[in-house]
Design a protein around this motif. Sequence first.
Motif, PDB file in Angstrom:
ATOM      1  N   ARG A  47       6.186 -13.216   1.806  1.00  0.00           N
ATOM      2  CA  ARG A  47       7.445 -13.686   2.414  1.00  0.00           C
ATOM      3  C   ARG A  47       7.183 -14.850   3.365  1.00  0.00           C
ATOM      4  O   ARG A  47       7.905 -15.860   3.342  1.00  0.00           O
ATOM      5  CB  ARG A  47       8.107 -12.524   3.154  1.00  0.00           C
ATOM      6  CG  ARG A  47       9.429 -12.889   3.837  1.00  0.00           C
ATOM      7  CD  ARG A  47      10.025 -11.695   4.560  1.00  0.00           C
ATOM      8  NE  ARG A  47       9.125 -11.189   5.590  1.00  0.00           N
ATOM      9  CZ  ARG A  47       9.041 -11.724   6.805  1.00  0.00           C
ATOM     10  NH1 ARG A  47       9.775 -12.778   7.125  1.00  0.00           N
ATOM     11  NH2 ARG A  47       8.215 -11.214   7.695  1.00  0.00           N
ATOM     12  N   TYR A  52       6.182 -18.078   1.412  1.00  0.00           N
ATOM     13  CA  TYR A  52       7.397 -18.735   0.918  1.00  0.00           C
ATOM     14  C   TYR A  52       8.077 -19.519   2.032  1.00  0.00           C
ATOM     15  O   TYR A  52       8.536 -20.658   1.843  1.00  0.00           O
ATOM     16  CB  TYR A  52       8.376 -17.696   0.377  1.00  0.00           C
ATOM     17  CG  TYR A  52       8.300 -17.471  -1.119  1.00  0.00           C
ATOM     18  CD1 TYR A  52       8.442 -18.517  -2.026  1.00  0.00           C
ATOM     19  CD2 TYR A  52       8.102 -16.189  -1.631  1.00  0.00           C
ATOM     20  CE1 TYR A  52       8.378 -18.299  -3.383  1.00  0.00           C
ATOM     21  CE2 TYR A  52       8.041 -15.961  -2.999  1.00  0.00           C
ATOM     22  CZ  TYR A  52       8.180 -17.027  -3.877  1.00  0.00           C
ATOM     23  OH  TYR A  52       8.116 -16.816  -5.221  1.00  0.00           O
ATOM     24  N   SER A  67       7.808 -24.340   2.698  1.00  0.00           N
ATOM     25  CA  SER A  67       8.963 -25.226   2.523  1.00  0.00           C
ATOM     26  C   SER A  67       8.727 -26.504   3.327  1.00  0.00           C
ATOM     27  O   SER A  67       8.230 -26.470   4.458  1.00  0.00           O
ATOM     28  CB  SER A  67      10.252 -24.535   2.988  1.00  0.00           C
ATOM     29  OG  SER A  67      10.173 -24.210   4.352  1.00  0.00           O
ATOM     30  N   LEU A 105       4.475 -22.777  -4.968  1.00  0.00           N
ATOM     31  CA  LEU A 105       3.944 -21.491  -5.406  1.00  0.00           C
ATOM     32  C   LEU A 105       4.172 -21.407  -6.906  1.00  0.00           C
ATOM     33  O   LEU A 105       5.244 -21.047  -7.383  1.00  0.00           O
ATOM     34  CB  LEU A 105       4.640 -20.350  -4.664  1.00  0.00           C
ATOM     35  CG  LEU A 105       4.152 -18.941  -4.985  1.00  0.00           C
ATOM     36  CD1 LEU A 105       2.654 -18.817  -4.781  1.00  0.00           C
ATOM     37  CD2 LEU A 105       4.881 -17.913  -4.131  1.00  0.00           C
ATOM     38  N   GLN A 108       3.016 -16.005  -8.799  1.00  0.00           N
ATOM     39  CA  GLN A 108       2.898 -14.911  -7.839  1.00  0.00           C
ATOM     40  C   GLN A 108       2.929 -13.595  -8.583  1.00  0.00           C
ATOM     41  O   GLN A 108       3.698 -13.419  -9.536  1.00  0.00           O
ATOM     42  CB  GLN A 108       4.050 -14.987  -6.821  1.00  0.00           C
ATOM     43  CG  GLN A 108       4.075 -13.871  -5.792  1.00  0.00           C
ATOM     44  CD  GLN A 108       4.821 -12.643  -6.278  1.00  0.00           C
ATOM     45  OE1 GLN A 108       5.834 -12.779  -6.963  1.00  0.00           O
ATOM     46  NE2 GLN A 108       4.329 -11.465  -5.936  1.00  0.00           N
TER      47      GLN A 108
END
Length: 831
Positions: free
Chosen positions: A220, A223, A227, A233, A236
Motif C-alpha cells: 500500500r 503504491y 506516484s 509497479l 505484484q
Amino acid sequence: MILSHIFIFLLGFTHCLFVKVFCSLSEFSLDGDYLLGGLFPVHEVEQSTIMFSPEAIECKGHTFTRSGYQMLQVMRFAVEEINNSTTLLPNVSLGYEIFDHCSDTKNFPSVFNLVSQNGSIKPQEKLNSHHPKVIALTGPYGSTRTITISPLVTMDLVPLVNYGASSSTLSNKLQYPTFIRTIPSNKDLIQMIIHIIQWFGWNWVAFLGGPDNYSEDGLRLFYKYISNTGICLAYQETLQIRGNYNQTLKNINMLNINVIVVFAVPIYAENIVRAAIANNIRDKVWIASETWSMNQQLPRERGVEKIGTVIGITERLLSLPGFDEFVYKIKATNNKDNNSNVESEVQNEICNQECKEGALLTAEDIINENPTFSFAIYSAMYSMANALHKVLQCNLNECYKNTTVKPYMILREIKNLDFSLNGRQVKYDVNGDTTISYAAVLWHTETNSPRIEMVGTYDTYPEILFAINNSLMPWRNNKPVPFSNCSVECRDGYSREHEGFHACCFRCKKCPQNTYVDYSRDPYTCYLCAESEWSDEGSTACKIRSVVYLQFTEITSIVVIFFTSCLITVLIFIFCLFAFNYNTPVVRSAGGNMCFLMLASLTMSSISVFFFFGQPTSVDCILRNFMFSFFFTICLSCLTVRSFQIVCVFKMAAEFPKLHSLWVKHNGQWLFILFSSFIHFISCVLWATVSPDHPVRDSVTFNDQTMLICERRNTVTISIVLFISWFLGFLCISFSYMGRDLPKSYNEAKPITFSLLMYYLSWISYFTIYLTFQSKYVLLLNALAQITSIYGILLSYFIPKSYIMLFQPKKNTAAYFQTSIQNYTQTLSRS
C-alpha cells in the motif's frame, strides 16, 4: 463440540497461568524488582490453518528458528548489562518473563500471563487498582502478531516497545496508544527502497510480498509513494507458502522486469530465491527488505550467485559490544547444567517454553545469526530501563523504590526519551516511531565464503541523507547498470508520448522547430520558445534570436546615407543655381518656376531615405514611403506638364489654337499639377490612415533572427498610390516621345525617357527581390530604389542644364535659343 474446544483452550491457559516456573537458570525467566515481558519467535508455524474455535498452540512442535533464539539472547544480554550498570537503575534489578511466540493467533496464553495480576485478569478493574505482572513488554516479531495482541496490552496501558513490527498502521495512536517501536516503520523502509530504485534510474519493477499485514502495508505504501516518481509497479503478487513460484518468475520474465522487490518475511523470501535458482533465473536485481536482508542461509545456497545482485536494507548499527562474550558465557553455563535440571524441563514443557534445539547450538551459531533486529531489541530494553529510571527518580547512587510504578507511567516517560546508545540517538516522535539509521547492503555470493558489505546509508536524523557508493557495486568500472525500464530513455530533444497503461511506458517524439523539451520540468511536453528565442528540431533549450534591422552604423547604411546626403546637397546647390540664373533662357526652357517645385519635391523625397535606418517606429514606417511617393509624384506631375507644354507649343498650338489659348489663359499646367497632386495626396492619406504600415517583429522568416520590419497591411491602397505615380510616368514618356524632333534646346525626350526608365527599372528590381527574398537588406534596396529614381531625374534633367549655366554660358543666351527655333522651322518647311 465448540464448547469442548473452548474448554480445552481455557484449561491450557489457566494451567500455564497458575503453574509457576521455579527454574532460576531458565533462559525464559529471571526474577527482579520489576519484570519486563518478551515475546520472540523461537519457533515458527510454517502453515497456519483457519480455526473455527479458540485453540492454544504448543510452539515446541514447530520449526525452530535460530534468529528467534538469538533475539531472546539479546534481550537477556541487555537486561544483564542494565543490572550490572552503576548509573542506570543503580539499586534496582530488572527481571523478565519471555515466551515463545510462534503463531499469529494462537499465543494468547502467554500474553494473558504477562498482563495478569496474581494469575487473574479483571478487565473492569481501574488502572490504579490493577497491577500487571510486567511494567512493559517487547515483541512480538511481525506486524500481524503485534496487531493481534495489541488490544490485550492496551487495556492496562502496558507499553509495547516493539522490535519487529514495521507496519505503518501501528503509528495510529488512536488505535494503538501504547505501541512504541525501535525499528523504522514501513513508511521509511519503502522510501529507502524507492531511493535505491531512483538512484540507479530504474522504473519497471515487481513487488512480491506475503499474506500478512507487513507485506500488505508495504505494498500500500509503495503504491502511494511511487506516484509522481516515474516508477511503475509492473507486477505484484502475494506469495503463499505452497504457491506456484515458478509461474510467478515466468510472469516477471515475460514482462522484462529486472528489478524485484521482495517485501516479505524470511520464509517467503527463501522460497522465491530458491525457486529462482531452480528455474535458472539470471541477472536480476533483488531488493531485500530488512526481514531477510541479513539472512545467513540464503547467501550460501548453491547457485545463488547466478540469480543476480541482491541489495538489502538493514539497521546501520548491527554489532553489540559485549554480546559475543555474553553468549560464550551462557553456553558454557548451560552445558554444565544441561542434564541436571529435570524439574525445569518438566515445568518448561508444561508452560510451552521447551527449547531443546537451543542447547544444540554453539556460541558461534548464535553470534553469526542474522543481527538485523539485535539493536532494536537492545534499544527497547534500554528505553524501558531509562523510563523506569525517571519514574523512580533515580540519581547516581539510588532509586526511590517506594514509588508505585504503573505501566502508564513508563509509557509516558518512554515517549519523552532522548538518549544516546552506542553512538545512536534513541528518541521517539508523536507516533511512537524512532529515528532512522538504515544501511544498504550488498550480497557477495561469488566466493566460497559469502559476505555482506555495506554500500549505502539512509538517515533521517538530524536531516534526511541518502547515498550509495557506486564504486562498491558489481557494475562499477564503466560496466552498464542493469536495465529495468519499460521504455528506453529518449535521446536529447525528444519528448515522451504515453504508450499503454503505465505512465513510464512511452515512445519518443522529436520536438519540432522552435520548441524544446525540459526533462526536469515535464519530459512529455515540447514547450514553445519565447518570441525572442528559437531552436532547431530536437532541442533541449532555446537560443536567443539576434534582432536584425538596418542600423546607422553598418557600412552599407553609411554608404547609402552618404550618397543621400550628397544628393540633397546637390539638389540644394542646383536650386540656388537656378534661382541665381532665373531669367536666363535655360531656366525658362526647363520650366521656370516649375523647376523650383521639382527641385523642392526631389529634396523632400530624398529625406525619406533616412527613415529606413534604426529601429523602426510607426512614424518611420509611414514616412519612409509616404514622403517619397507624395513628393516624387509632384515632380512627375511637373515633368508630365513640362513635356506636354513643349509639344503643345510647337505642334498643337497651330492645330488647336483655342485649346492652347484656354490652357495658357487658365494656367492649365498648374491646375494639372494641383489636381494630380491632390488626388495622389488623398490616396496617400488613405494608405497612411486606413491600413498604414506598422512595425512588427518577424520571427517566422528566419529561425535564428527577429527582423524588425514594417508590415504592409493592405495592398489595395498602396496599389492605388503606385498606379497614380506610374500612370504619370507613362504620360510623361508618351509626351516626351511625341516631342522627340523638337529643337535641341527644347527637346526633353531623351533625358525624361532616361530618368523614367531608371525609375521603372529600379522599382521593378526592388519588387522582384521583395517578393522572392526576405532579408533586412531588402529594405536597403527600397531606399536605393528611391535614390536611383531621384538621381535619374537629377542626372538626366537638371545636371545638363546646370552644366550649360556653369560651363557653356554661350548656350544660355536668347540668340542661341532663337537660332535653334529657326533651324527647327526651316527643317519643318523643307519637309
